[in-house]
Scaffold this motif. Structure first.
Motif, PDB file in Angstrom:
ATOM      1  N   ASP A  49      22.066  41.175  64.090  1.00  0.00           N
ATOM      2  CA  ASP A  49      23.132  42.070  63.670  1.00  0.00           C
ATOM      3  C   ASP A  49      23.547  42.918  64.862  1.00  0.00           C
ATOM      4  N   PRO A  50      24.866  43.038  65.114  1.00  0.00           N
ATOM      5  CA  PRO A  50      25.315  43.769  66.310  1.00  0.00           C
ATOM      6  C   PRO A  50      25.052  45.265  66.240  1.00  0.00           C
ATOM      7  N   ILE A  51      24.782  45.809  65.052  1.00  0.00           N
ATOM      8  CA  ILE A  51      24.577  47.248  64.925  1.00  0.00           C
ATOM      9  C   ILE A  51      23.105  47.587  64.797  1.00  0.00           C
ATOM     10  N   LEU A  52      22.424  46.952  63.848  1.00  0.00           N
ATOM     11  CA  LEU A  52      21.023  47.260  63.602  1.00  0.00           C
ATOM     12  C   LEU A  52      20.072  46.466  64.486  1.00  0.00           C
ATOM     13  N   GLY A  53      20.609  45.510  65.230  1.00  0.00           N
ATOM     14  CA  GLY A  53      19.746  44.639  66.033  1.00  0.00           C
ATOM     15  C   GLY A  53      19.246  43.482  65.206  1.00  0.00           C
ATOM     16  N   GLN A  54      18.432  43.807  64.195  1.00  0.00           N
ATOM     17  CA  GLN A  54      17.945  42.822  63.238  1.00  0.00           C
ATOM     18  C   GLN A  54      18.236  43.354  61.837  1.00  0.00           C
ATOM     19  N   LEU A  55      18.866  42.540  61.013  1.00  0.00           N
ATOM     20  CA  LEU A  55      19.236  42.945  59.658  1.00  0.00           C
ATOM     21  C   LEU A  55      18.391  42.195  58.647  1.00  0.00           C
ATOM     22  N   VAL A  56      17.736  42.943  57.763  1.00  0.00           N
ATOM     23  CA  VAL A  56      16.895  42.364  56.715  1.00  0.00           C
ATOM     24  C   VAL A  56      17.729  42.063  55.478  1.00  0.00           C
ATOM     25  N   LYS A  57      17.482  40.917  54.875  1.00  0.00           N
ATOM     26  CA  LYS A  57      18.074  40.555  53.590  1.00  0.00           C
ATOM     27  C   LYS A  57      16.941  40.074  52.676  1.00  0.00           C
ATOM     28  N   ILE A  58      16.797  40.695  51.505  1.00  0.00           N
ATOM     29  CA  ILE A  58      15.803  40.255  50.531  1.00  0.00           C
ATOM     30  C   ILE A  58      16.447  39.253  49.578  1.00  0.00           C
ATOM     31  N   LEU A  59      15.752  38.163  49.331  1.00  0.00           N
ATOM     32  CA  LEU A  59      16.248  37.094  48.465  1.00  0.00           C
ATOM     33  C   LEU A  59      15.631  37.194  47.066  1.00  0.00           C
ATOM     34  N   ASP A  60      16.295  36.574  46.116  1.00  0.00           N
ATOM     35  CA  ASP A  60      15.739  36.251  44.788  1.00  0.00           C
ATOM     36  C   ASP A  60      15.465  37.440  43.886  1.00  0.00           C
ATOM     37  N   LEU A 112       8.310  48.455  62.306  1.00  0.00           N
ATOM     38  CA  LEU A 112       8.884  49.674  61.749  1.00  0.00           C
ATOM     39  C   LEU A 112      10.348  49.461  61.365  1.00  0.00           C
ATOM     40  N   THR A 113      11.099  48.798  62.239  1.00  0.00           N
ATOM     41  CA  THR A 113      12.511  48.535  61.964  1.00  0.00           C
ATOM     42  C   THR A 113      12.690  47.717  60.691  1.00  0.00           C
ATOM     43  N   LEU A 114      11.942  46.631  60.555  1.00  0.00           N
ATOM     44  CA  LEU A 114      12.100  45.751  59.395  1.00  0.00           C
ATOM     45  C   LEU A 114      11.536  46.383  58.135  1.00  0.00           C
ATOM     46  N   SER A 115      10.424  47.090  58.247  1.00  0.00           N
ATOM     47  CA  SER A 115       9.812  47.709  57.068  1.00  0.00           C
ATOM     48  C   SER A 115      10.744  48.737  56.441  1.00  0.00           C
ATOM     49  N   ARG A 116      11.403  49.510  57.271  1.00  0.00           N
ATOM     50  CA  ARG A 116      12.337  50.508  56.746  1.00  0.00           C
ATOM     51  C   ARG A 116      13.461  49.843  55.967  1.00  0.00           C
ATOM     52  N   GLN A 117      13.991  48.757  56.495  1.00  0.00           N
ATOM     53  CA  GLN A 117      15.089  48.076  55.804  1.00  0.00           C
ATOM     54  C   GLN A 117      14.618  47.432  54.502  1.00  0.00           C
ATOM     55  N   ILE A 118      13.428  46.856  54.515  1.00  0.00           N
ATOM     56  CA  ILE A 118      12.861  46.296  53.289  1.00  0.00           C
ATOM     57  C   ILE A 118      12.711  47.386  52.238  1.00  0.00           C
ATOM     58  N   CYS A 119      12.231  48.536  52.663  1.00  0.00           N
ATOM     59  CA  CYS A 119      12.042  49.654  51.728  1.00  0.00           C
ATOM     60  C   CYS A 119      13.371  50.159  51.180  1.00  0.00           C
ATOM     61  N   LEU A 120      14.406  50.190  52.015  1.00  0.00           N
ATOM     62  CA  LEU A 120      15.713  50.622  51.541  1.00  0.00           C
ATOM     63  C   LEU A 120      16.242  49.690  50.457  1.00  0.00           C
ATOM     64  N   ALA A 121      16.024  48.390  50.629  1.00  0.00           N
ATOM     65  CA  ALA A 121      16.457  47.432  49.607  1.00  0.00           C
ATOM     66  C   ALA A 121      15.669  47.629  48.312  1.00  0.00           C
ATOM     67  N   LEU A 122      14.348  47.782  48.431  1.00  0.00           N
ATOM     68  CA  LEU A 122      13.524  47.972  47.239  1.00  0.00           C
ATOM     69  C   LEU A 122      13.872  49.281  46.529  1.00  0.00           C
ATOM     70  N   LYS A 142      25.277  46.756  46.115  1.00  0.00           N
ATOM     71  CA  LYS A 142      24.869  48.127  46.402  1.00  0.00           C
ATOM     72  C   LYS A 142      24.137  48.292  47.733  1.00  0.00           C
ATOM     73  N   SER A 143      23.615  47.201  48.286  1.00  0.00           N
ATOM     74  CA  SER A 143      22.818  47.316  49.505  1.00  0.00           C
ATOM     75  C   SER A 143      23.080  46.134  50.424  1.00  0.00           C
ATOM     76  N   ILE A 144      23.281  46.426  51.711  1.00  0.00           N
ATOM     77  CA  ILE A 144      23.459  45.338  52.678  1.00  0.00           C
ATOM     78  C   ILE A 144      22.149  44.616  52.939  1.00  0.00           C
ATOM     79  N   HIS A 145      21.035  45.164  52.437  1.00  0.00           N
ATOM     80  CA  HIS A 145      19.730  44.552  52.667  1.00  0.00           C
ATOM     81  C   HIS A 145      19.308  43.620  51.527  1.00  0.00           C
TER      82      HIS A 145
END
Length: 508
Positions: free
Chosen positions: A160-171, A119-129, A77-80
């Motif tokens: 990541d070529p689009i987002l610059g840095q792509l967050v992935k949450i593990l576990d 800010l960039t990474l926090s937003r992606q972390i929040c989207l995953a959560l 459901k989420s690329i993050h």
């Protein structure tokens, strides 16, 4: 999902008659992670995590299977969220799960961060959560997932070529299984990472999304300062229990006086660290809204993602010099090209010099629909086994399906290298439209802008291509780029959907 036993839980060997273990690449409180090759998929690299907790009965094995399946469903459901592929239990009762192999760095190795990166990474972390907390559908019922172990070591950051840095949450789901497995065994130990645990988690209470929000607050504090909000004298359970329950977190300004932090961001982090769950933001959506408000404010220390990733241009006119646009409009559809919906690059000679243009044929209605579209571009280049460039232009309109315009350029071809060199020399390239109904003359002209950093990269790629030895594997490289193209389309759409409805172009 395959559940065949594995002969050896550590070292090399064949797991589930499918995964060839290569080497240990990580270890921690939850277990060990191995790099492996999926021999059924031609040796594709994967990561396999063996958990520390042994599965001692059928009930525990069922619970692990349920958590693994929920984690796998969530990862779709989420690329993050790290993609989970498979799971099983080896002959010694050690559960494992198979996930995508990521080439990047743990967040713990990157902190402290600059404000824009935070800010960039926090937003992606929040989207995953947010995706996890909203839940997944199991037998018609929405089942929310709480991570229970949000910390920098469980956040992976990959280029990541689009987002610059792509967050992935593990576990995801694993912490809950380990907590159950521990209390179901004779050890009755505590599973979690003490510096990041919410007060209610330390008390063994039933957890909801607000527990993850507390852990997120601890992590955001650390992302900015490099320190945790508390520093107990020991790392024992009792010391951290006291800190989380009774001690106020340190002030960010005291920990890092040189950090010029917007007051609203400081307040947000402190609200996440409230002792009582009812005093924290009640869901991730509230945190995302606060981050968005910060991004849209006039705070000069927090540039917007839009400004840093793409270039705004006027929606009126093509954005090209008048003489260039006139040259475009005088073009006729090439006689050697079929009358169908296609796109191809061509060198255009104008009074202001040569440039590379995209020629495309669409229906009159589509040309009209995309006249005020968002224009976005991206380039990807691979050198092996054959130098090949993928040039993608997207016409985006929220009310319509995106129009994808990919071009694959063999960079051993001299003419293609010239076209890429011209792309690097010119700030914009024209998109020249021809309609299926009016076959010969140009119907409309738009343009897309290439960022300076990407233009410099195009120059570098041309130079690299000139120095590579001849090969005859262009089709292999093209297939590799086609795979990357499919993977990046959802990311491009996610990026565009998050931005205001304006005409923009950016190559990342």
């Amino acid at each position: 999902m395959n559940k065949s036993p594995f002969i050896s839980p550590s070292g090399t060997g064949l797991l589930a008659n499918r995964y060839q273990l290569k080497q240990l690449i990580g270890s921690g409180g939850m277990g060990e992670v191995f790099l492996a090759n999926d021999i059924l998929l031609g040796g594709t690299p994967v990561a396999i995590k063996f958990l520390t907790q042994t599965v001692v009965n059928t009930k525990m094995q069922q619970d692990f299977a349920r958590e693994a399946l929920m984690s796998a469903a969530l990862s779709q459901k989420s690329i993050h969220i790290v993609r989970a592929y498979d799971y099983g239990v080896n002959e010694k009762g050690k559960p494992y799960y198979v996930m995508e192999y990521l080439c990047g760095k743990s967040l713990k190795d990157l902190i402290p961060l600059s404000l824009p990166m935070f800010l960039t990474l926090s937003r992606q972390i929040c989207l995953a959560l947010q995706c996890a907390h909203q839940g997944i559908n199991i037998d018609g019922k929405m089942c929310p997932l709480v991570h229970r172990d949000i910390k920098p070591a469980n956040i992976f950051v990959i280029p990541d070529p689009i987002l610059g840095q792509l967050v992935k949450i593990l576990d995801f789901g694993i912490a809950r299984f380990l907590n159950y497995a521990s209390t179901a065994s004779t050890s009755k130990g505590f599973n979690g990472t003490l510096p990041y645990c919410s007060p209610e988690q330390l008390d063994g209470e039933k957890l909801d999304s607000r527990s993850d929000i507390y852990s997120l607050g601890v992590m955001m504090f650390e992302m900015l300062t490099g320190k945790k909000p508390w520093q107990p004298e020991t790392d024992y359970f009792g010391a951290w229990y006291k800190a989380h329950h009774f001690e106020q977190p340190k002030a960010i300004a005291d920990v890092k006086p040189t950090l010029k932090l917007p007051q609203k961001l400081n307040n947000l982090i402190m609200a996440c660290l409230a002792k009582k769950s009812c005093d924290r933001p009640q869901n991730i959506a509230q945190i995302l809204q606060a981050l968005n408000n910060l991004e849209q404010s006039n705070c000069p220390s927090l540039p917007t993602i839009l400004a840093s990733r793409s270039i705004l241009s006027s929606s009126l006119g093509s954005g090209l010099p008048i003489a260039v646009e006139q040259s475009c409009r005088q073009l006729l559809w090439p006689q050697n090209k079929p009358i169908q919906e296609i796109v191809f690059p061509q060198v255009l000679d104008t009074v202001q010099g040569s440039m590379t243009a995209l020629l495309l044929m669409l229906s009159k209605q589509e040309i009209k629909n995309y006249a005020l579209s968002t224009r976005y571009n991206q380039f990807i280049f691979i050198t092996s086994p054959h130098p090949m460039l993928l040039w993608v232009t997207v016409l985006y309109n929220r009310q319509l399906a995106p129009k994808w315009l990919p071009c694959y350029l063999d960079m051993q071809n001299l003419q293609n290298r010239r076209m890429v060199s011209l792309l690097a020399e010119n700030e914009r390239y024209p998109l020249i439209f021809f309609s299926l109904e009016a076959l010969h003359s140009c119907t409309n002209v738009l343009s897309s802008r290439i960022e300076p950093t990407q233009r410099q990269m195009l120059k570098t790629w041309v130079e690299q291509s000139q120095n590579l030895p001849p090969t005859f594997q262009a089709q292999v490289s093209k297939q590799l780029l086609k795979q990357q193209y499919k993977q990046m389309q959802s990311r491009i759409l996610q990026y565009l959907e998050s931005k205001p409805e304006v005409v923009l172009s950016g190559s990342i």
